[in-house]
Motif scaffolding. Sequence first.
Motif, PDB file in Angstrom:
ATOM      1  N   GLN A 283      -1.656 -58.199 -17.004  1.00 59.04           N
ATOM      2  CA  GLN A 283      -2.079 -58.956 -18.187  1.00 59.04           C
ATOM      3  C   GLN A 283      -3.134 -60.026 -17.883  1.00 59.04           C
ATOM      4  O   GLN A 283      -3.581 -60.723 -18.793  1.00 59.04           O
ATOM      5  N   ASP A 284      -3.563 -60.126 -16.639  1.00 56.04           N
ATOM      6  CA  ASP A 284      -4.503 -61.167 -16.225  1.00 56.04           C
ATOM      7  C   ASP A 284      -5.946 -60.729 -16.511  1.00 56.04           C
ATOM      8  O   ASP A 284      -6.543 -59.959 -15.747  1.00 56.04           O
TER       9      ASP A 284
ATOM     10  N   SER B 148       2.630 -59.453 -15.060  1.00 59.62           N
ATOM     11  CA  SER B 148       1.779 -60.640 -15.171  1.00 59.62           C
ATOM     12  C   SER B 148       0.389 -60.381 -14.613  1.00 59.62           C
ATOM     13  O   SER B 148      -0.615 -60.905 -15.129  1.00 59.62           O
TER      14      SER B 148
ATOM     15  N   LYS C  97       3.056 -56.728 -10.677  1.00 64.73           N
ATOM     16  CA  LYS C  97       3.967 -57.041 -11.775  1.00 64.73           C
ATOM     17  C   LYS C  97       3.165 -57.093 -13.079  1.00 64.73           C
ATOM     18  O   LYS C  97       1.937 -57.120 -13.070  1.00 64.73           O
TER      19      LYS C  97
END
Length: 324
Positions: free
Chosen positions: A139-140, A136, A134
Amino acid sequence: MKYRKLGKSGITVSEIGFGAWTIGMDWWNKKIDDDEAIAMLKKAYDKGINFYETADVYGKGKSERLLAQAFKDMHNDEIIYSTKWGYDIYNAEQVGHNELPQRHNPEFLQYALQQSMNRLHVDHIDVYSLHNPKMSAIQDDQLFMSLDRLVKAGKIRSHGVALGPAIGWKEEGLAAMQKRNITCLQTVYNILEQDPGRNFLDLAKQNEVGLLVRVPDASGVLTGKVNEKTIFDKNDHRSTRKRDWIIQAIQKVEKLKLMSDSNGWNITELAIKFILSQKEVSAVLPTVVDVEEIEMFVQMSDGKYLTDSQLLQITELYNNSFFV
């Protein structure tokens, strides 16, 4: 067999790769026993395929174990292993086609990597990709710093992102190429389903990301094995395909036969060569369920692909809603 560079990694892969999900799961209306699976893997290698793409979730590590068994007498540098991670196969049971919980975090990364290396009997993984992440996860920052450290440590040679599980995921794919040091991006892409795959071509070229293409045959429609009367078993992942889509797709295939016939190809050859005509594509991962299919697809990697005018013709047809 022709070979290409896998993005910026320096790794050379066969244009036709072996997607090992069919030997780990029975989601293609055929259950392949272990002896047949090993025979398929060895035949693929004999025919020049050096790129084997799998995932820990395929049969809870089964496909990885079969790869290790098939190639136990090979030198590690002769085989390119690409596997995926992120689903918690260790603490959850998969029911049907329901998605397992995801754990795309640095802690689970370390654990999952070691388990895959153990199953493959190797001390490093050539290509290690996030499985259906996903936004998220994309973006980690800490996660991708961990992946880069694993490259420096020699535990993995490169890392990538496999989009999915279905068509879509455009924003995740673009973000991964723009913001992360990935070697490859895996996506669905074929003549009938060109979006979002074609949106990745320019950015892949700019950032030296190799594209890995799955579902090149549009779930069998571009092989001639699926027709209006085909009924998929409930375990077959294609059972989610709507009947209207299949009927319309078959009608569109009929209109493409003029181009395939003019080149002396069948429709499956046109489908594969359309993808290999894109220089940003590193490898195509056709679905194979027997030795004969391996031999068929290998022959299509011959460097004789579509001309620029033929590619433009297909693009114009698609843009004019021919394939929509």
